[in-house]
Enzyme design. Structure first.
Site, PDB file in Angstrom:
ATOM      1  N   GLY A  12      -1.921   0.965  10.706  1.00 34.08           N
ATOM      2  CA  GLY A  12      -1.763   0.813   9.260  1.00 34.08           C
ATOM      3  C   GLY A  12      -2.598  -0.336   8.717  1.00 34.08           C
ATOM      4  N   ASP A  13      -2.645  -0.452   7.383  1.00 34.27           N
ATOM      5  CA  ASP A  13      -3.354  -1.545   6.710  1.00 34.27           C
ATOM      6  C   ASP A  13      -4.846  -1.570   7.009  1.00 34.27           C
ATOM      7  OD1 ASP A  13      -0.882  -2.351   5.740  1.00 34.27           O
ATOM      8  OD2 ASP A  13      -0.503  -3.583   7.512  1.00 34.27           O
ATOM      9  N   LYS A  18      -8.840   1.555  -0.321  1.00 32.87           N
ATOM     10  CA  LYS A  18     -10.152   1.113  -0.743  1.00 32.87           C
ATOM     11  C   LYS A  18     -11.181   2.238  -0.570  1.00 32.87           C
ATOM     12  CE  LYS A  18     -13.160  -2.339  -0.818  1.00 32.87           C
ATOM     13  NZ  LYS A  18     -14.404  -2.622  -0.508  1.00 32.87           N
ATOM     14  N   ASN A  38       7.038   2.487   2.220  1.00 31.89           N
ATOM     15  CA  ASN A  38       6.645   1.556   3.290  1.00 31.89           C
ATOM     16  C   ASN A  38       5.148   1.272   3.207  1.00 31.89           C
ATOM     17  OD1 ASN A  38       6.222   4.258   3.990  1.00 31.89           O
ATOM     18  ND2 ASN A  38       6.753   4.010   6.135  1.00 31.89           N
ATOM     19  N   GLY A  40       1.628   0.183   1.560  1.00 36.42           N
ATOM     20  CA  GLY A  40       1.204  -0.779   0.544  1.00 36.42           C
ATOM     21  C   GLY A  40      -0.299  -0.643   0.413  1.00 36.42           C
ATOM     22  N   THR A  42      -3.732  -1.207  -1.436  1.00 37.31           N
ATOM     23  CA  THR A  42      -4.269  -2.158  -2.405  1.00 37.31           C
ATOM     24  C   THR A  42      -5.684  -1.786  -2.841  1.00 37.31           C
ATOM     25  OG1 THR A  42      -3.004  -3.833  -1.246  1.00 37.31           O
ATOM     26  CG2 THR A  42      -4.678  -4.633  -2.770  1.00 37.31           C
ATOM     27  N   THR A 233       6.559   4.551  12.783  1.00 32.81           N
ATOM     28  CA  THR A 233       7.271   4.941  11.574  1.00 32.81           C
ATOM     29  C   THR A 233       7.903   6.307  11.834  1.00 32.81           C
ATOM     30  OG1 THR A 233       7.123   5.057   9.168  1.00 32.81           O
ATOM     31  CG2 THR A 233       5.289   6.044  10.404  1.00 32.81           C
ATOM     32  N   ARG A 299       0.474 -10.628   9.432  1.00 25.38           N
ATOM     33  CA  ARG A 299       0.146  -9.567  10.382  1.00 25.38           C
ATOM     34  C   ARG A 299      -0.324 -10.157  11.703  1.00 25.38           C
ATOM     35  NH1 ARG A 299      -3.096  -6.619   5.667  1.00 25.38           N
ATOM     36  NH2 ARG A 299      -1.338  -5.666   4.592  1.00 25.38           N
ATOM     37  N   LEU A 326     -15.447  -5.895   7.396  1.00 25.41           N
ATOM     38  CA  LEU A 326     -16.468  -6.426   8.309  1.00 25.41           C
ATOM     39  C   LEU A 326     -16.797  -7.871   7.954  1.00 25.41           C
ATOM     40  CD1 LEU A 326     -18.326  -5.680  10.692  1.00 25.41           C
ATOM     41  CD2 LEU A 326     -20.086  -5.048   9.035  1.00 25.41           C
ATOM     42  N   SER A 407     -17.286  -1.462   4.670  1.00 27.52           N
ATOM     43  CA  SER A 407     -16.811  -2.239   3.534  1.00 27.52           C
ATOM     44  C   SER A 407     -16.822  -3.726   3.892  1.00 27.52           C
ATOM     45  CB  SER A 407     -15.433  -1.710   3.141  1.00 27.52           C
ATOM     46  OG  SER A 407     -14.640  -2.729   2.677  1.00 27.52           O
TER      47      SER A 407
HETATM   48  P1  IMO Z   1       0.137   1.315   5.057  1.00 26.19           P
HETATM   49  O1  IMO Z   1       0.149   2.706   4.499  1.00 26.19           O
HETATM   50  C1  IMO Z   1       1.386  -1.270   8.299  1.00 26.19           C
HETATM   51  C2  IMO Z   1       5.213  -0.361  10.251  1.00 26.19           C
HETATM   52  C3  IMO Z   1       6.309  -1.378  10.121  1.00 26.19           C
HETATM   53  C4  IMO Z   1       7.031  -1.152  11.437  1.00 26.19           C
HETATM   54  C5  IMO Z   1       6.948   0.355  11.616  1.00 26.19           C
HETATM   55  C6  IMO Z   1       8.168   1.121  11.130  1.00 26.19           C
HETATM   56  O2  IMO Z   1       0.083   0.240   4.048  1.00 26.19           O
HETATM   57  O3  IMO Z   1      -0.902   1.183   6.102  1.00 26.19           O
HETATM   58  P2  IMO Z   1       9.067   1.771   8.718  1.00 26.19           P
HETATM   59  O4  IMO Z   1       9.456   0.914   7.564  1.00 26.19           O
HETATM   60  O5  IMO Z   1       7.966   2.723   8.418  1.00 26.19           O
HETATM   61  O6  IMO Z   1      10.233   2.437   9.368  1.00 26.19           O
HETATM   62  O7  IMO Z   1       8.505   0.718   9.804  1.00 26.19           O
HETATM   63  O8  IMO Z   1       5.817   0.761  10.869  1.00 26.19           O
HETATM   64  N1  IMO Z   1       4.627   0.104   8.966  1.00 26.19           N
HETATM   65  C7  IMO Z   1       3.424  -0.255   8.512  1.00 26.19           C
HETATM   66  N2  IMO Z   1       2.532  -1.144   8.990  1.00 26.19           N
HETATM   67  N3  IMO Z   1       1.076  -0.569   7.204  1.00 26.19           N
HETATM   68  C8  IMO Z   1       1.945   0.346   6.722  1.00 26.19           C
HETATM   69  O9  IMO Z   1       1.611   1.174   5.721  1.00 26.19           O
HETATM   70  C9  IMO Z   1       3.202   0.505   7.349  1.00 26.19           C
HETATM   71  N4  IMO Z   1       4.287   1.275   7.116  1.00 26.19           N
HETATM   72  C10 IMO Z   1       5.140   1.034   8.129  1.00 26.19           C
HETATM   73  O10 IMO Z   1       5.789  -2.688  10.019  1.00 26.19           O
HETATM   74  O11 IMO Z   1       6.317  -1.732  12.493  1.00 26.19           O
HETATM   75 MG    MG Z   2       0.021  -1.756   4.163  1.00 24.37          MG
END
Ligand code: IMO
Ligand code: MG
Length: 418
Positions: A12-13, A18, A38, A40, A42, A233, A299, A326, A407
């Site tokens: 994730g993230d 972007k 869950n 985020g 940006t 997740t 993180r 990068l 990016s």
């Molecule tokens: P985006 O879309 C990073 C992680 C949580 C946890 C695990 C389970 O912004 O990339 P949950 O609340 O889903 O049951 O948590 O998944 N997690 C994410 N980590 N980016 C996210 O979303 C995340 N959504 C859940 O930190 O380890």
């Molecule tokens: Mg996120």
């Protein structure tokens, strides 16, 4: 026309939004198909920051239709807030946002269960975002979950809520039931105009040759089945989840673009073979602003892991890669990329599936020279410092997938095609 999936390929993230935003000016549709608040996501446009949790990131483009698929779970209160905030910022999307009536609901009960589960697990907690995602998906799988379309049927909804509490062995006092129903009714007043099935909309969009972007949330290593279970997740996040979560078969995708950061991060618990600590981790955390956009948690930071990245690439059948952030690596003298794991005297080139084993592997690194210069104003591959080009080439060679987008900063303008 083109149909492109934009998928996070690590934990994730990866700056998926972007890239959605970068490709989004020509998109007729942007579709979320899994996950919930869950996420985020940006986007920074001319210095102004937008964070999306449930609304697809394409909403900033005035003509782009944004669809929320059946595979998404919606926290009605938080979605209403998100909608109001976007309206307040001057955006008009009354006719551009559609939410599938099959989407599941996250209720306050699920957030409570999420917190309780984490306490119960104590020594093996997941480190969830606390948004109630896991319990909401679990209830849908158990067939006791509530769906958005249920809000149109008050008597049915009332019965379903009572049964949901009974299913969990919880007593529901009549004033509590009233409170829940009142709150859902208030959300429904805002949400009902957006609520309809999206499957046929996507079907017609495809036939009319529309450009469609699918916006993944989370990442492959957080996939409920293919991620580092149980530290994952509760939705499937991979390319094949697009058909399940939107009704638009993954067979119709023209391109799957995998998003990777130039290094690795993870929030929450679970194995992270290339994790680093100390000064370098702190430098990357500060430079990359590596704090959760949903929870604010710092993180965890690590080197680029080509073993996990290649695994992710295989599972998603990637056609191309975008490497993001990068610029964050500027000023680091020595860069490392993990190209194999040592485990019990053997070299592994694909990751073990068990978390206990993934926790015990020793990464084998190649070392590459870094670059000094600030690259955030660069807008072409050719203009990158030679060592940055070599770093990108190494990723491309290890994954055997072309790097198509790079990016080098937060702003919409700081992205270029390769
Ligand atoms: P985006 O879309 C990073 C992680 C949580 C946890 C695990 C389970 O912004 O990339 P949950 O609340 O889903 O049951 O948590 O998944 N997690 C994410 N980590 N980016 C996210 O979303 C995340 N959504 C859940 O930190 O380890
Ligand atoms: Mg996120």
């Amino acid at each position: 026309m083109s149909t492109i999936a934009i998928l996070g390929c690590m934990w994730g993230d990866e700056a998926k939004a972007k890239i959605i935003d970068y490709l989004g000016d020509s998109a007729d549709y942007v579709v979320r198909f899994q996950g919930g608040s869950n996420a985020g996501h940006t986007i920074v446009v001319d210095g102004r920051k937008y964070v999306f949790h449930t609304v697809p990131s394409g909403i900033l483009y005035p003509k782009t239709k944004c669809l929320i698929g059946a595979g998404v779970v919606i926290d009605p209160k938080s979605l209403v807030e998100e909608i109001k905030e976007l309206e307040d910022s001057g955006l008009d999307f009354a006719k551009r946002l559609v939410i599938d009536d099959r989407a599941g609901l996250v209720l306050p009960l699920h957030q409570e269960l999420d917190r309780n589960n984490e306490e119960l697990l104590a020594s093996a907690k997941i480190g969830t975002t606390g948004r109630g995602i896991g319990p909401a998906y679990a209830d849908l799988t158990s067939r006791v979950g509530i769906r958005l379309g249920d809000l149109a049927h008050p008597a049915y909804l009332r019965q379903r809520i009572k049964e949901l509490y009974r299913f969990h062995g919880l007593h529901l006092a009549s004033n509590e039931l009233k409170e829940i129903l009142d709150s859902l009714k208030a959300s429904w007043q805002v949400l009902k105009k957006y609520c309809m099935p999206i499957e046929h909309i996507l079907h017609e969009a495809r036939l009319s040759g529309a450009n469609i972007l699918f916006e993944g949330a989370q990442g492959t290593l957080l996939d409920r089945i293919w991620g580092s279970y149980p530290y994952v997740t509760s939705s499937c996040t991979i390319a094949d989840a697009i058909g399940i979560g939107s009704g638009f078969s993954a067979r119709y995708l023209d391109e799957v673009l995998g998003i990777f950061k130039s290094y690795a991060t993870r929030v929450g618990e679970g194995p992270f073979p290339t994790e680093i600590h100390g000064d370098l981790a702190e430098q990357i955390r500060q430079q990359g602003n590596e704090f959760g956009s949903t929870t604010g948690r710092p993180r965890r930071i690590g080197y680029f892991d080509a073993v996990l990245a290649a695994y992710s690439s295989r599972i998603n059948a990637l056609d191309g890669i975008a490497v993001t952030l990068l610029d964050v690596l500027s000023g680091i003298e020595e860069l490392k990329i993990c190209v194999g794991y040592e485990y019990k005297g053997k070299t592994l080139i694909s990751p073990p599936s068990h978390p206990l084993e993934l926790n015990k592997v020793t990464p084998q690194y190649i070392s590459l020279p870094g670059w000094e210069d600030d690259i955030s104003a660069i807008r072409s591959f050719a203009a990158l410092p030679p060592t940055a080009k070599k770093y990108i080439d190494a990723i491309q060679d290890l994954l055997e997938v072309p790097v198509k987008v790079i990016s080098v900063g937060k702003d919409r303008s700081q992205t270029f095609k390769v």
